[in-house]
Structure formats: structure tokens, C-alpha cells
Design an enzyme around this catalytic site. Structure first.
Site: not given
Length: 715
Positions: A271, A308, A335, A426, A452, A454, A535, A625
Site C-alpha cells: 500500500s 492528531r 508488514r 498469498e 484473494f 495476490d 479498509p 493497492d
């Protein structure tokens, strides 16, 4: 132009060296010279093995291509194909039964089922939103989305719409934390009665069906917070009769707040658009801020400047007195990238070095700041660092990752297995050998999941020469995919992951379609998954309701005795196999995929946006992505190879869809139109991904995207 400094025989980008030496290492008891020397030794030892593993990928793919080409036009012979895969080392025999033995795992990962956010850590605001999505307003999630019928009317607060949200929430409470008698819709007051939480219904004091669900409270005047728990997930009742929403409720109930994103993956991979040292430093600095707890972001929203930062914990009083602390933030995993790509941030002998190795060193070092904390908000109270490792092909590559993180622990002076790993299922060779992959990290494993997009991209690329694949919309109901999803859960349960880690499912890609998500995504906990990707924070709150409806661990218990997923079904590619598509079916899929590719690539290449809500051909916003790009580009490369479409048809569609994407982005001042010249870097990247799709390693999009993004940045 990147400036380099010499460190232990390495050329390290000056901005990376500055970050590590002046922001990361201080306070950790680490000496820069020792760390860089250790990393240089790690690279010298492991880069050759990394290259060998990539060569094995290419060699196996070449053998599979040759096998399929030799049998072109022949009926599919599953047994023969499986034997061939065993002969070339693609399929491995399973060893003796075993269970993982991972220690020091936080309950949010091991023993509580709930939603998981995935967010680009390169964007500080998004990263903070995800970390703070541990708790979310159910009223807001319902009021502002299509989860409820209709839309708010007029300006400001719409009481009728609010009443819809209140009624939906009362029904949810009845199902999740029911009263011993009556309905939450009829409650006129919530209050404490000694150590119990009770409600007033029709003039009668009523307790909860499960008195033990009450875990804590805070009270101040006529305002109160009462927290309950169901299936390990907390529900907060906010009482505030002075608030407009609370004033309209007989019990003064202002909101129902749900524990939502238990965990969140801060993503350095699919991403983000990180192609050089500058980008990598941005990523590592944001991750460092999350681990130190001082990340903040100032931005303008609605004409007002806002800042924030990370939320604190919830401090409550227990039913019997004493302090109850509930975490205010999602437990964060990070990741890293896979084994394929290299980075210019560190060079060895003048050559770029593996990006995944740099991610390992830097993200773990940053996380050590969290490990040093002994009080207050922390990411891991169990003393672990959580890494998700994607795009690994088979057990040997997983074992390589295990060794790599062990070396990082040695360099940084961490105890063995402080670093926990999530293995993303994946890639086809990993799916086919998943239990043996798990065996390689049995003392580190905390996470497996399916994806699903990748996984389908690798399915197409691996079997590229087997024939033309079925239309993309049909993939989700294809036998191989159902087998893949079931097999992942089977492998996780068989290896003892229940109660020790997450068995996850993939992303809901339609962030504006929450009603559809509420109907569909309950299938994930029902499938035995104790986490699933969402998401947005809003989606996390709505998906959290599913974990109150479904006791995932009971579902898993029931699944342990089911028949294991079929390896034959998993390895049978979903081909058209002589079925003819109409010209309209071909044109529709061609245009849909070309539009999706262009819509994502133009932002990635021109603006460096790795993940965003991209309008599809029907102007429905979809979270895109690199995984979505991989499946679309491999899909068209496959149809092109087998003659369902011609190069001329693809180029015609790309040009027509470029006009459509230009229209969809007309309000973006940073956008560079692709038409009428069709000569920009982004358009060229889209063409490369399709026309050169067959030759891309494993069908990955990174080599093309990185090269084209660097080209665009240099302009």
C-alpha cells in the site's frame, strides 16, 4: 541524487544514517558502529542465499512453463501434474504432525477475535487513524454510511437518521449483551447497583443476562461510561443526557462505542510507493513515532487546523473497585517487503541490497523503543515485535526469513524469538506447502492469512501457459479458491494456532458499501478466521459487530474434525477449457481491467500514492493497492497470450479508459492527464504491466512500478 556515507564497508544513504544514528539508536544502548558492522556481515552472508532463492523461483517457473507448453491442448491430468510438481521440488512431502510453540503473544493476536486494519505507514495521518481505531462510535458508523437505509436530511444533525442508528444499536445490544428481561430499546436508565450494572425497564430494575459481562465504569456528575464484554470484545455505553443525542434517549444514552480494530498492520509494502532512500526514511520515521508514542500529524479539515496524535488508554473503575485499564490503541504489526526487491538506501560493493533485509533491521530497531516501556500505553505488553512477511514462495523461503530475523535479533541484542512473524499465504507454492511453511517458523508464528488478489495473481502467472483463465468475477466462486480459503484455516488449526495466533481473511475493498459488507463479511468469522482485513476505522467498527454474533473459537473447534481441503482441487487452475466468451463479455472485462490498472498506476507513478480509493469503471470507489494491480495485469497478459484479445484491442481500451480516468480525476490539482498524448510515464507503466506481464517475476508489479516511479521523480 542520493548522498552516501561509509559505514562498515557499506554505502548508506546519509538521510538513513542520520535517522538511525540520531533518532533510532539513542536510548537503546546500541552503538552505531556495532549495528552497521553486524548488518554488513549479515548482508555478506545472506545476500547470496537471497539471490539463490529468487533463482529457484525462476527455474521452477521455467520448468512449469515448459511442462504446460508441451501439453498444450491436452486434457488436464491432475495426478500427472502433481507428480511433476513433486519431481521438481515444488511440492514437498509433509513431515510429522506438530504444533507451533510461540511465546509472549498479546491477547489481541492470540485469544481475542476481531477486525484488523491495514494502512500505509508512509502516511502519518492514516497510520495514526489506524492505531486509534481500537475504539469506534457505532452510532457514527451507522449514521454516516449506507449501513442504514436512506441518507441524513438537511444540514446538521438529522434526528430521524439518529433514531435509526439508536434502534439498530439497541437490537445489537439485545443480541450481544442482552438484559435478563426486556429490550435495550425500552431502557429508561442504566446505573450501578453495587457491583452490578442494571437497567430500568418499564419501571422495573433489570440485570444483564450475563452479570459477569460488566467490567468497569467511570462516572462524573450525570455523565457515565459503562463497559461490558462479549466474546472478548468490549462495548462501552456512554451516558450523557446533556448531549443532543443523549437528551433524545430515555436513558440518556449518547453513544454505543465498540472495541473495533484490535490489531492494525502498518504497511511498508503493497500500500506504499517507496522506491528510494528518501521514501524508506519517511516510512521508518513514521513507524518510529508509533513505537515511541510521539507521532503526530497536523492537517486542515473543514477549514480548521487539527493535530492528531496517539490515543491514551481507557482508565476505569472495576465493579468491585480497583483500576481497570483497557488499551486505547490497536496492537500494531508492521508488514515488511518480500524477498524480491532491492533498495538504493544501502549499497554493498556498489550494488543495491535487499529491501526486505533493511526493513527487518530498521523496523525491529524502531520497535525496541516500545519494548523498553514498562508502564503507560504500549504496543506489546507481552514484549514482542510483530512483523508480517509477504510474498514468500514455499518453506525454504520462510526458513530464510526465520534466519534473517534471528540475525537481526543478534545484531540488536534481543532475545531469540522476540520478533514474531506473520506468514502471508498469498503465493501458490506456499499454499500447497503451508504446513511445512509453518513448521519453519513454529517458534515465531503469530499470523497466517489468505489474500484473494495476490494469490490469484500468482495462480494466473504460475499457470500462464495452461490456457485462458475464466473471467475475474468468476474467480471468487471457483473451486481452487474455495479450497485455498479452507486449506488455510485447516493448516492453522492443525498446527495449533488456535489460541496462539491469528488465522486471517482478506480485505473488504468497497469502503463506501457498508451495508453490503455487513451482509457478506460475517462469512469470515463463520469460516473460522479470528481476524479479517477492513479498509477504514468505520468498517472496523461495523465488522466488530460480527465478532459479537459469532464465537469464532467455537467455530474453529467444530472445524477441527472436517475433511481436509483437497490438494488436487487447489492445484487445478480455473481455465476456460474450451468455453467461448461473447465479444461483449471480452470487451467488458478488458475495459474494466484497463480502467482499474490506469486508475491505480497513474496515482502510484505520478504522485507516489500506493493505496487509495480509486473509482472503478462504474464510479464505485474501490480500495486499490499493488495486489489488485497484480491480478488485473496478469489477467490481461493471460488473455493476450491466448488470443482472447489482441494488442490493438488492449491499446484501444487503454486509450479509451485513460480518457475515463482523466475525467474521474478532474478535481485533483496534482493530477497529470494521460490523454491526448498517451506519452506520460504512468501510461507507459500500465502498458508495461500488461504487454510485458508474462515476463515479470511471479507476475509482480514492483519492478515496473519502481522503475517508472523513479523515472517520474527524476523529471
Amino acid at each position: 541524487m542520493t548522498t552516501y556515507v561509509a559505514r562498515a564497508g557499506l554505502d548508506v544513504a546519509a538521510e538513513l544514517a542520520d535517522l538511525m544514528e540520531n533518532e533510532v539508536f539513542p536510548g537503546l544502548g546500541l552503538e552505531a558502529d556495532v549495528v552497521w558492522s553486524g548488518y554488513a556481515a549479515m548482508l555478506a552472508d545472506m545476500v547470496p542465499e537471497n539471490r539463490r532463492l529468487l533463482a529457484v523461483r525462476a527455474e521452477m517457473q521455467s520448468k512449469i512453463d515448459a511442462y504446460l507448453l508441451e501439453r498444450k491442448g491436452q486434457p488436464w491430468e491432475a495426478a500427472e501434474y502433481e507428480a511433476f510438481l513433486r519431481d521438481i521440488g515444488y511440492l514437498l512431502d509433509e513431515g510429522e504432525a506438530f504444533e507451533i510453540d510461540t511465546g509472549n503473544v498479546d491477547p489481541e493476536i492470540a485469544t481475542i477475535a476481531g477486525p484488523q486494519l491495514v494502512v500505509p505507514v508512509m502516511n502519518a495521518r492514516f497510520a495514526l487513524n489506524a492505531a486509534n481505531a481500537r475504539w469506534g462510535s457505532l452510532y457514527d458508523a451507522l449514521y454516516g454510511t449506507d449501513a442504514l437505509p436512506g441518507v441524513p436530511e438537511g444540514k446538521g444533525y438529522d434526528p430521524k437518521r439518529g433514531a435509526q442508528a439508536v434502534a439498530w444499536s439497541a437490537d445489537f445490544l439485545d443480541k450481544s449483551v442482552p438484559l435478563a428481561k426486556g429490550s435495550h430499546a425500552d431502557v429508561t436508565a442504566y446505573r450501578r447497583d453495587g457491583a452490578a450494572l442494571v437497567a430500568e425497564v418499564a419501571g422495573e430494575t433489570v440485570g444483564f443476562a450475563d452479570a459477569g459481562a460488566f467490567v468497569g465504569y467511570s462516572e462524573e456528575g450525570d455523565k457515565a461510561s459503562y463497559v461490558l464484554v462479549n466474546n472478548g470484545m468490549h462495548i462501552e455505553l456512554l451516558i450523557d443526557p446533556g448531549h443532543p443525542v443523549g437528551a433524545a434517549h430515555a436513558a440518556g444514552l449518547r453513544d454505543v462505542v465498540l472495541e473495533s480494530a484490535l490489531t492494525a498492520i502498518q504497511d511498508c509494502e503493497d500500500s506504499v510507493a517507496a522506491v528510494d532512500a528518501e521514501d524508506k526514511v519517511t516510512i521508518y520515521r513514521n513507524w518510529l513515532g508509533l513505537m515511541k508514542g510521539d507521532l503526530s500529524e497536523t492537517f486542515t479539515k473543514g477549514g480548521q487546523e487539527m493535530t492528531r496524535s496517539l490515543n491514551g488508554d481507557k482508565i476505569l473503575v472495576g465493579p468491585e473497585g480497583g483500576e481497570v485499564v483497557l488499551p486505547g490503541r490497536a496492537v500494531l504489526l508492521v508488514r515488511n517487503v518480500g524477498h524480491l526487491m532491492t533498495t538504493d538506501a544501502v549499497k554493498l560493493n556498489g550494488e543495491e541490497t535487499p529491501e526486505g533485509m533493511l526493513d527487518a533491521l530498521c523496523t525491529v530497531a524502531c520497535a525496541m523503543h516500545d519494548l523498553q516501556k514498562t508502564e503507560g500505553p504500549r504496543n506489546s505488553r507481552a514484549g514482542s515485535v510483530y512483523i508480517v512477511k509477504p510474498k514468500m514462495h514455499g518453506p525454504e523461503e520462510v526458513a530464510f526469513a526465520n534466519t534473517m530475523y534471528g540475525r537481526v535479533e543478534e545484531i540488536l541484542g534481543l532475545a531469540a524469538n522476540t520478533v514474531k512473524l506473520g506468514v502471508m499465504d498469498e503465493e501458490r507454492r506456499t499454499s500447497a506447502n503451508l504446513r511445512e511453511c509453518i513448521r519453519q517458523v513454529k517458534e515465531r508464528l503469530v499470523f497466517i492469512n489468505t489474500g484473494f488478489l495476490d494469490r490469484t495473481g500468482d495462480e494466473i502467472h504460475t499457470s500462464m501457459h495452461a490456457g485462458a483463465f475464466i473471467p475475474k468475477d468468476e474467480m471468487k466462486t471457483a473451486l481452487w479458491l474455495i479450497t485455498y480459503e479452507n486449506g488455510n484455516v485447516d493448516a492453522g488449526l492443525a498446527t495449533g494456532m488456535q489460541g496462539q495466533g491469528q488465522i486471517g481473511k482478506g480485505m473488504w475493498a468497497k469502503p463506501d458499501m457498508m451495508d453490503e459488507m455487513l451482509g457478506a463479511k460475517i462469512g469470515h468469522p463463520k469460516s473460522g478466521a479470528n481476524t479479517a482485513w477492513v479498509p477504514s476505522p468505520t468498517a472496523a467498527t461495523l465488522h466488530a459487530t460480527h465478532y459479537h454474533q459469532v464465537d469464532v473459537f467455537a467455530v474453529q473447534d467444530d472445524m477441527k474434525s472436517r475433511e481436509a481441503a483437497s490438494l488436487t482441487d487447489l492445484l487445478t487452475p480455473p481455465l476456460l477449457a474450451g468455453r467461448n466468451l461473447t465479444d461483449e463479455e471480452v470487451r467488458r472485462d478488458l475495459d474494466n481491467n484497463c480502467q482499474g490498472i490506469l486508475g491505480y498506476v497513474v496515482r502510484w507513478v505520478d504522485q507516489g500514492v500506493g493505496c487509495s480509493k480509486v473509482p472503478d469503471i462504474n464510479d464505485v470507489g474501490l480500495m486499490e493497492d499493488r495486489a489488485t494491480l497484480r491480478i488485473s495485469s496478469q489477467y490481461l497478459a493471460n488473455w493476450l497470450l491466448h488470443g482472447l484479445v489482441t494488442e490493438e484491442q488492449v491499446m484501444d481500451s487503454l486509450k479509451r479508459m485513460a480518457l475515463e480516468v482523466d475525467r474521474q480525476n478532474v478535481g485533483d490539482t496534482a493530477y497529470r492527464p494521460m490523454a491526448p498524448g498517451y506519452d506520460g510515464v504512468a501510461f507507459a507503466a500500465a502498458c508495461d504491466l500488461i504487454f510485458k506481464g508474462v515476463e515479470q517475476p511471479s507476475g509482480y508489479t514492483e519492478p515496473v512500478l519502481h522503475a517508472r516511479r523513479r523515472e517520474a521523480k527524476a523529471q
